[in-house]
Scaffold this active site. Structure first.
Site, PDB file in Angstrom:
ATOM      1  N   ASP A 171      39.183  15.384 -12.885  1.00 12.71           N
ATOM      2  CA  ASP A 171      38.836  16.659 -13.536  1.00 12.71           C
ATOM      3  C   ASP A 171      37.336  16.879 -13.763  1.00 12.71           C
ATOM      4  O   ASP A 171      36.928  17.297 -14.862  1.00 12.71           O
ATOM      5  CB  ASP A 171      39.583  16.795 -14.876  1.00 12.71           C
ATOM      6  CG  ASP A 171      41.097  16.800 -14.707  1.00 12.71           C
ATOM      7  OD1 ASP A 171      41.584  16.681 -13.575  1.00 12.71           O
ATOM      8  OD2 ASP A 171      41.796  16.917 -15.737  1.00 12.71           O
ATOM      9  N   LYS A 199      47.045  19.718 -10.875  1.00 15.21           N
ATOM     10  CA  LYS A 199      48.038  19.428 -11.924  1.00 15.21           C
ATOM     11  C   LYS A 199      47.922  20.470 -13.018  1.00 15.21           C
ATOM     12  O   LYS A 199      46.877  21.096 -13.186  1.00 15.21           O
ATOM     13  CB  LYS A 199      47.815  18.025 -12.479  1.00 15.21           C
ATOM     14  CG  LYS A 199      46.441  17.849 -13.087  1.00 15.21           C
ATOM     15  CD  LYS A 199      46.206  16.426 -13.506  1.00 15.21           C
ATOM     16  CE  LYS A 199      44.848  16.272 -14.158  1.00 15.21           C
ATOM     17  NZ  LYS A 199      44.688  17.049 -15.407  1.00 15.21           N
ATOM     18  N   CYS A 234      42.673  13.199 -20.056  1.00 16.13           N
ATOM     19  CA  CYS A 234      43.188  13.020 -18.696  1.00 16.13           C
ATOM     20  C   CYS A 234      42.929  11.630 -18.123  1.00 16.13           C
ATOM     21  O   CYS A 234      43.766  11.095 -17.400  1.00 16.13           O
ATOM     22  CB  CYS A 234      42.676  14.131 -17.797  1.00 16.13           C
ATOM     23  SG  CYS A 234      43.478  15.703 -18.229  1.00 16.13           S
TER      24      CYS A 234
END
Ligand code: VGL
Ligand code: ZN
Length: 208
Positions: free
Chosen positions: A13, A111, A156
């Protein structure tokens, strides 16, 4: 390439919304980019993940009447932090940081695209059962060791590292190439949880 092909670099990310000026900025998030780019030179197997939400995503406070960002709500799968709207599919905020090298990545895992389930982990959504397919991909390529970097350490990266360890991968989190949100003690909780699942650490954590 200095690493054997059973080792992969998982870059989590590293997107504009998690960097300075972004919708869910992680303090100094962009500082990790040069180090992540350097690490990429060592690895034959490189995977990027991308948080990728529809505008009506249920993890956004904007989609809950009367709720503010960072308040909690209950989802069918358990408690969920409500976030500022971020990483909306196709927006500049969802794009990778402009200085991140992305051409060498073998796979981009998106995701969080199901409106009713958040997905912190690169392996399973927050219901802990819906799979992204990443572990099968890595196993079929003969990968058993994962080096993780990215944003945010306590969300994450943490959930990805713990899920990977639970599935039997060796996991090394490079703390110097991660930055945290640190919401209500989440960073300490993340470090403890990763450690208790056998996740190893490399580099020094950079203070917030
Ligand atoms: C993340 C909160 C919401 C992360 C993603 O990448 O750590 N955190 N969505
Ligand atoms: Zn998100």
């Amino acid at each position: 390439m200095t690493r054997p092909t059973n080792e992969a670099l998982i870059m989590i990310d590293i997107q504009n919304d998690f960097c300075s000026g972004g919708a869910l900025a992680v303090e100094h998030g962009e500082q990790i980019v040069p180090l992540v780019n350097e690490l990429q030179n060592e690895f034959a197997v490189k995977v990027l993940t991308q948080d990728w939400h529809p505008q009506d995503h249920k993890s956004f406070a904007d989609n809950h009447e009367g709720k503010q960002p960072y308040e909690m709500t209950e989802m069918p799968y358990g408690p969920q932090v409500l976030w500022p709207s971020h990483c909306v599919q196709g927006t500049q905020g969802a794009a990778f940081h402009k200085d991140l090298k992305t051409d060498g990545a073998d796979l981009v895992v998106r995701k969080g695209f199901r409106p009713h389930i958040d997905s912190y982990s690169a392996f399973f959504e927050n219901d802990h059962t819906t799979s992204t397919g990443l572990s099968g991909y890595l196993r079929e390529r003969g990968v058993d060791t994962l080096h993780m970097v990215g944003l945010a350490t306590d969300f994450c990266v943490r959930f990805s590292a713990v899920d990977a360890a639970k599935q039997g991968f060796n996991v090394i989190v490079h703390l110097d190439a991660c930055r945290a949100i640190d919401l209500n003690g989440s960073l300490k909780e993340a470090m403890d949880e990763m450690q208790s699942h056998g996740v190893k650490f490399s580099g020094e954590m950079v203070a917030q």
